[in-house]
Design a protein around this motif. Structure first.
Motif, PDB file in Angstrom:
ATOM      1  N   ASP A 180      14.589  26.024  -9.023  1.00 47.47           N
ATOM      2  CA  ASP A 180      14.524  27.449  -8.712  1.00 47.47           C
ATOM      3  C   ASP A 180      14.622  28.254 -10.009  1.00 47.47           C
ATOM      4  N   VAL A 181      13.787  29.277 -10.124  1.00 48.03           N
ATOM      5  CA  VAL A 181      13.844  30.118 -11.315  1.00 48.03           C
ATOM      6  C   VAL A 181      13.860  31.574 -10.889  1.00 48.03           C
ATOM      7  N   THR A 182      14.344  32.432 -11.780  1.00 46.05           N
ATOM      8  CA  THR A 182      14.336  33.857 -11.482  1.00 46.05           C
ATOM      9  C   THR A 182      13.039  34.464 -11.996  1.00 46.05           C
ATOM     10  N   GLY A 183      12.704  35.600 -11.422  1.00 47.61           N
ATOM     11  CA  GLY A 183      11.495  36.298 -11.844  1.00 47.61           C
ATOM     12  C   GLY A 183      11.571  36.679 -13.303  1.00 47.61           C
ATOM     13  N   ASP A 184      12.773  37.015 -13.782  1.00 50.20           N
ATOM     14  CA  ASP A 184      12.924  37.456 -15.160  1.00 50.20           C
ATOM     15  C   ASP A 184      12.611  36.324 -16.135  1.00 50.20           C
ATOM     16  N   THR A 185      13.090  35.143 -15.808  1.00 49.58           N
ATOM     17  CA  THR A 185      12.820  33.982 -16.660  1.00 49.58           C
ATOM     18  C   THR A 185      11.319  33.735 -16.741  1.00 49.58           C
ATOM     19  N   VAL A 186      10.686  33.825 -15.596  1.00 52.69           N
ATOM     20  CA  VAL A 186       9.241  33.613 -15.563  1.00 52.69           C
ATOM     21  C   VAL A 186       8.520  34.673 -16.386  1.00 52.69           C
ATOM     22  N   ARG A 187       8.993  35.910 -16.267  1.00 46.58           N
ATOM     23  CA  ARG A 187       8.363  37.001 -17.035  1.00 46.58           C
ATOM     24  C   ARG A 187       8.473  36.756 -18.537  1.00 46.58           C
ATOM     25  N   GLN A 188       9.675  36.330 -18.965  1.00 49.64           N
ATOM     26  CA  GLN A 188       9.865  36.051 -20.394  1.00 49.64           C
ATOM     27  C   GLN A 188       8.882  34.984 -20.862  1.00 49.64           C
ATOM     28  N   ALA A 189       8.807  33.918 -20.066  1.00 52.78           N
ATOM     29  CA  ALA A 189       7.938  32.810 -20.439  1.00 52.78           C
ATOM     30  C   ALA A 189       6.479  33.253 -20.456  1.00 52.78           C
ATOM     31  N   LEU A 190       6.105  34.014 -19.428  1.00 55.45           N
ATOM     32  CA  LEU A 190       4.736  34.527 -19.341  1.00 55.45           C
ATOM     33  C   LEU A 190       4.396  35.406 -20.536  1.00 55.45           C
ATOM     34  N   ALA A 191       5.347  36.275 -20.880  1.00 54.40           N
ATOM     35  CA  ALA A 191       5.122  37.177 -22.010  1.00 54.40           C
ATOM     36  C   ALA A 191       4.879  36.363 -23.270  1.00 54.40           C
ATOM     37  N   GLY A 192       5.650  35.279 -23.426  1.00 51.23           N
ATOM     38  CA  GLY A 192       5.471  34.419 -24.589  1.00 51.23           C
ATOM     39  C   GLY A 192       4.087  33.807 -24.619  1.00 51.23           C
ATOM     40  N   ASP A 193       3.655  33.323 -23.454  1.00 49.73           N
ATOM     41  CA  ASP A 193       2.337  32.689 -23.381  1.00 49.73           C
ATOM     42  C   ASP A 193       1.212  33.696 -23.618  1.00 49.73           C
ATOM     43  N   ILE A 194       1.378  34.885 -23.031  1.00 45.45           N
ATOM     44  CA  ILE A 194       0.348  35.922 -23.226  1.00 45.45           C
ATOM     45  C   ILE A 194       0.292  36.328 -24.695  1.00 45.45           C
TER      46      ILE A 194
END
Lengths: 314, 460
Positions: free
Chosen positions: A77-91
């Protein structure tokens, strides 16, 4: 332009963030929803992928981003914030290579920059903004009104010239745009200008005759300077959807685009198309427009843009 | 503009058709592809999801599994749902209210309102035989009012006199009043462009609406718009109560998903399409046709109608009689060229035929020269009536004269004559078939399409 960003970092970040708030707000909310409701299973990833698509990121880029998240980042399970951080890094990783500021070389005297794009994207305004920025950096700048088709286009550019105190070369409405460009370069050379910014008429990329006219402008300029135009900058409207890909493809094919400026990121448009374009074409993105004032044309910064897009502080 | 989506769905269903019987996983795969195609075409996510759900439910029914040609059945289901999503029937403008009927044009800056207003004025005058008054309420953009006036002068449509400093609401009232006194049927109100989040300007639009009481409130939107089309359409609809959508820049190559999503989200019909820079280039939106085009079935209905519209019936009959007798001279060829040009040349014709995407790309890459039609017309015009009646007269010196007269070369004349000969041969063949009481295979009705041009039946 790097100096500009250092001086105004806070101000520009703030403006960018508020400019992007409409897109990021919805996107961030969506990401939060997905990952508080579901585990990071295939369904969540598929939803995430579609969400990125709905932010105009494009199918391929979105699939790539979702795939990266599935492979490397999360198992439980992950939080939306963690996913956002990771996504931002990838973008940001996709965008970093294309975050290349426009460089003006003293050896070019004048450096010739041709502004192109489809109708209504903001070419004339961008020329005006660039004129102001470079004039303030102490360069000798001249504008050329090669949009002789749209009635008020010349007047509009003249007003920018007056406002920024920059010299402008004009001819009558209906004049041959290639002739205007040629004469302007001749004049700019004689007067020892550092920079010549040529504004052209908007044209749909699938109109062969209008694209040929653009090629003629480039051809004629090489007669005075084999390297001219040194930059062919395509101005893209951020409200445009995936058709932006075709636009870039066609313009690139016919007039060798060297870089992009993305405008109107202050509207309700999501602007995610920029990520897809970077992924596919790798063309430098020199600047983005986040408002109507001259200082709202800002150098493109990958990390700031990615953070802004996902509503993260940096 | 829908070509790309057509390609996409065409590819998916080619594969399905080839496989024969459909499994549930086939359907799931097809739906995944349909979803991606729609999203790539800028259709809004929510719209895509609803659409896929409806199609999936319908496709998983027993009929599909038992069907002999499951691919065809899936195409039909997708087609029917697309038609439903686009609006089951074509809806024209409602002009039945007591005249003068107001039509208010709204939209974002730069979406093409003023040009669309003039196009609509010309359309209503020419096709609906209405007496139209146009009024610009755009007091913000410099020269916007003059622009509409100039366009009105070009299209011979009356425009409301410009009174500088008059606010938009007052202009609207004056337009309606003058139209009533002047016996006008329709008043077109061209408003200033505005962002949907600009509260002040949206309030102004509401005030204009309340003052003029228009029967139609149209949102003018750019076909190239991405996902944002939905936000804009929703916001304008919420404030103004739109009655329809007008899509511009359809002559670009955007995939046109905006049409589907704006229609779905607002429930407003798409009424008109702007298809070019000329003031004539405006078309009624037909959901059936567009859905068919998306699916690669070709816009055959449009083609036939357009052909009927352009072909002079009398000439068509005469030509048909000549076909029957196997007579066909250069005069007839000249007529055919003119008709082909009216239908938008080869490019315009191609867009309306099935399998468009690939063929059109091939044509584009070969750089088919549309100006060739004009040159051929010039060559034919440079001939004497006698020469056109009896092409056999045209020998070396006449060829030289014709080439000089038309600004072409003798080689081009030869090419034209050769083309004419092959057309004549075809006529003769048609005569034989006609004798047996039928058209040649793949042939069009006499006068419907010019023979001698690339055989349309063989394009796929």
């Amino acid at each position: 332009m790097n100096e500009v960003i250092t001086e105004q970092k806070r101000g520009w970040l703030g403006r960018l963030r508020s400019g992007l708030s409409k897109s990021s707000g919805r996107l961030a909310q969506g990401v939060g929803d997905i990952f508080t409701k579901h585990k990071l299973d295939e369904t969540s990833l598929a939803d995430l992928e579609e969400l990125l698509i709905s932010a105009d990121l494009g199918v391929n880029t979105s699939a790539k981003l979702a795939g990266q998240l599935a492979d490397h980042r999360f198992e439980k399970d992950v939080t939306g914030d963690t996913v956002r951080q990771a996504l931002a890094g990838d973008i940001a990783a996709i965008l970093s290579p294309v975050a290349v500021p426009l460089t003006i070389k003293a050896s070019n005297r004048p450096q010739v920059i041709l502004m192109v794009g489809v109708n209504g994207t903001g070419k004339t305004t961008t020329v005006g903004k660039l004129a102001k920025i470079y004039k303030e950096q102490g360069l000798k700048v001249m504008l050329a009104a090669a949009d002789t088709f749209r009635a008020a286009a010349i007047d509009q550019l003249v007003q920018w010239g007056t406002r920024t105190g920059v010299e402008i070369f004009t001819d009558a409405p209906g004049a041959d745009p290639a002739a205007v460009a040629y004469q302007a370069l001749e004049k700019a050379r004689n007067e020892g200008m550092d920079l010549l910014l040529i504004d052209t008429a908007g044209r749909l990329h699938n109109k062969a005759n209008l694209m040929a006219e653009l090629q003629k402008i480039c051809r004629v300029l090489t007669k005075l300077d084999p390297d001219a135009p040194h930059d062919v900058i395509m101005v893209l409207d951020a409200t445009t959807g995936q058709n932006a890909h075709t636009q870039v493809e066609m313009f690139k094919q016919l007039v060798d685009i060297t870089g992009l400026v993305v405008t109107k990121l202050d509207g309700t448009a999501k602007g995610g198309v920029v990520v897809g374009l970077a992924d596919r074409f790798g063309l430098p993105i020199h600047a983005i427009g986040v408002g109507e004032a001259a200082q709202d044309l800002q150098p493109f910064d990958a990390g700031d843009f990615a953070s802004g897009l996902l509503g993260l502080d940096r | 503009m829908f070509d790309n989506l057509t390609d996409k769905l065409g590819g998916i269903f080619d594969r399905l058709t080839a496989r024969g019987a459909l499994s549930e996983s086939d359907i799931a795969e097809a739906m995944r592809e349909v979803r991606v195609a729609l999203l790539e075409a800028d259709v809004a996510l929510s719209v895509v999801k609803d659409f896929i759900d409806r199609v999936s439910v319908a496709a998983k029914g027993e009929d599909v599994v038992k069907s002999i040609t499951p691919g065809q059945l899936v195409i039909k289901i997708v087609h029917d749902e697309l038609v439903a999503a686009l609006g089951a029937t074509s809806q024209g403008l409602s002009l039945s209210a007591r005249p003068p009927v107001g039509i208010m044009m709204t939209g974002l800056q730069g979406s093409g309102k003023t040009t669309s207003t003039a196009k609509l004025g010309k359309y209503l005058t020419a096709k609906e035989k209405k007496k139209v008054l146009m009024a610009s309420l755009d007091v913000r953009r410099p020269a916007a009012q003059e622009q509409l006036q100039i366009l009105g002068d070009q299209a011979l449509i009356q425009t409301l006199s410009i009174q500088f400093g008059e606010p938009p609401v007052a202009i609207a009232k004056r337009a309606m009043k003058e139209a009533k006194l002047g016996g006008f049927d329709v008043v077109l109100l061209d408003t200033a462009g505005r962002l949907s989040i600009d509260q002040e300007l949206m309030d102004e639009a509401v005030a204009i609406r309340d003052a003029a009481g228009p029967a139609e409130i149209l949102l003018v939107a750019d076909a190239m718009t991405g996902q944002d089309a939905v936000n804009t359409a929703e916001a304008f609809h919420d404030r103004l109560g739109l009655t329809g959508i007008m899509l511009t820049r359809v002559d670009g190559d955007a995939r046109g998903g905006a049409a589907l999503s704006m229609r779905s989200v607002t429930g407003c019909p798409i009424k008109m399409l702007g298809t070019g820079e000329g003031l004539d280039e405006l078309e009624l939106f037909h959901p059936e046709r567009i859905a068919g085009r998306i699916l690669g079935m070709g816009d055959v209905v449009s083609l036939v109608e357009k052909a009927q519209e352009t072909v002079d019936e009398e000439k068509a009959e005469k030509l048909a009689a000549k076909f029957q007798k196997g007579q066909f001279d250069l005069d007839d060829m000249a007529d055919q060229l003119k008709q082909l040009k009216k239908m938008g040349g080869f490019g315009g014709l191609m867009k309306m035929l099935p399998g468009v995407g690939k063929v059109k790309k091939a044509l584009d890459s070969q750089n088919i020269d549309e100006s060739m039609l004009g040159r051929q017309e010039a060559m034919l015009s440079s001939m004497t009536p006698e020469e056109r009646k009896r092409p056999a007269l045209i020998k070396a010196s006449r060829k030289k004269r014709i080439a000089a007269g038309s600004g072409t070369t003798v080689q081009e004349i030869n090419k034209l004559l050769k083309q004419f000969q092959s057309m004549q041969t075809m006529m003769k063949r048609m005569k034989k078939h006609a004798g047996k009481g039928g058209m040649p295979p793949g042939g069009m009705p006499p006068g419907g399409l010019p023979p001698g041009f690339p055989p349309m039946g063989g394009l796929r």
